[in-house]
Design an enzyme around this catalytic site. Sequence first.
Site, PDB file in Angstrom:
ATOM      1  N   LYS A  56       0.912  -1.011   0.224  1.00  0.00           N
ATOM      2  CA  LYS A  56      -0.190  -0.121   0.128  1.00  0.00           C
ATOM      3  C   LYS A  56       0.879   1.141   0.031  1.00  0.00           C
ATOM      4  CE  LYS A  56      -3.627  -2.621   2.203  1.00  0.00           C
ATOM      5  NZ  LYS A  56      -4.336  -3.077   3.657  1.00  0.00           N
ATOM      6  N   GLN A 100      -4.917  -1.801   9.645  1.00  0.00           N
ATOM      7  CA  GLN A 100      -4.327  -2.924   9.034  1.00  0.00           C
ATOM      8  C   GLN A 100      -5.132  -4.257   9.902  1.00  0.00           C
ATOM      9  OE1 GLN A 100      -3.217  -3.463   5.714  1.00  0.00           O
ATOM     10  NE2 GLN A 100      -3.788  -5.701   6.226  1.00  0.00           N
ATOM     11  N   ASP A 123     -11.607   2.417   4.095  1.00  0.00           N
ATOM     12  CA  ASP A 123     -11.866   1.184   3.784  1.00  0.00           C
ATOM     13  C   ASP A 123     -13.176   0.892   3.743  1.00  0.00           C
ATOM     14  OD1 ASP A 123     -10.152  -1.131   3.549  1.00  0.00           O
ATOM     15  OD2 ASP A 123     -10.118  -1.453   5.578  1.00  0.00           O
TER      16      ASP A 123
END
Length: 294
Positions: A56, A100, A123
């Site tokens: 990422k 994460q 997200d």
Amino acid sequence: MSQTAQLLDGKTLAQKMQAELRSRIQSLQAEIGRKPGLAVLMVGDNPASAVYVRNKEKACEQIGMASFGQHFGANTTQAELEAAIDRLNEDPNVDGILIQLPLPDHLDAVPLLHRIHPDKDADGLHPLNLGKLVRGEPGLRSCTPAGVMRLLEEYQIGLSGKQAVVIGRSILVGKPIALMLLAEDATVTMAHSRTQNLSGITSEADILIVAAGRPELVTAEMVKPGAVVVDVGINRVTSADGKSRLVGDVHFDSVQQVAQFITPVPGGIGPMTVTMLLHNTVWSYAHREGKTHT
């Protein structure tokens, strides 16, 4: 004569989309005066998570996005993470925040996800953004299901009136993808670990989305000839000789002989998930700066 399914190539589409995002950032940055910023919070030293975070951050760099990644030790407390999220919520240079997952066992992910400001929810997992999805309103969408939908769109796979079956009911993938398919006028059936006669249900599907987390669960006899099969699973399996490899939730070699389209693992949905994360961050950046029309 059997024919081999066409691959839905997420890797190539991800590269194309990242090039588009790079040029969009360049034009917006000239107006806004700063780069978009993404903060990825990682706790502990899960090796798979470390790889994802590195990917990422590398992708951020490649498209001209600022990365505000923070790595916390495995013994970090809930309060320390809450304070870090509060700081990022207040930071005007940060447009997207991502935790994460999975987190170490002593931490509770749900209140942390809820603490992220909905406008910075890269997200797409905040209840407010999930509520917008349910209502069909514009907003940040969960990255993996949004990546699936974008890949189907790229290959001009029509969904209206089609029978779609989703295996898996997680809040990360199963539930949001079902809502997205419904929004495109598909008829959606959701299957899961308690479903009876799973193969009877899957063999009726024109579109089969598999997000069960079980290696090679779906085999050729479970798939309708000519179906579109999207494999969201990614599992590391070790063979008898001790070598490990990545496989999806679909038995690729056999299903490829039956389906019309299929996603590979790796190289299918994985790259799309990272790209949709970048897309969400750029969307937030433009939205927060009042540049949504461009």
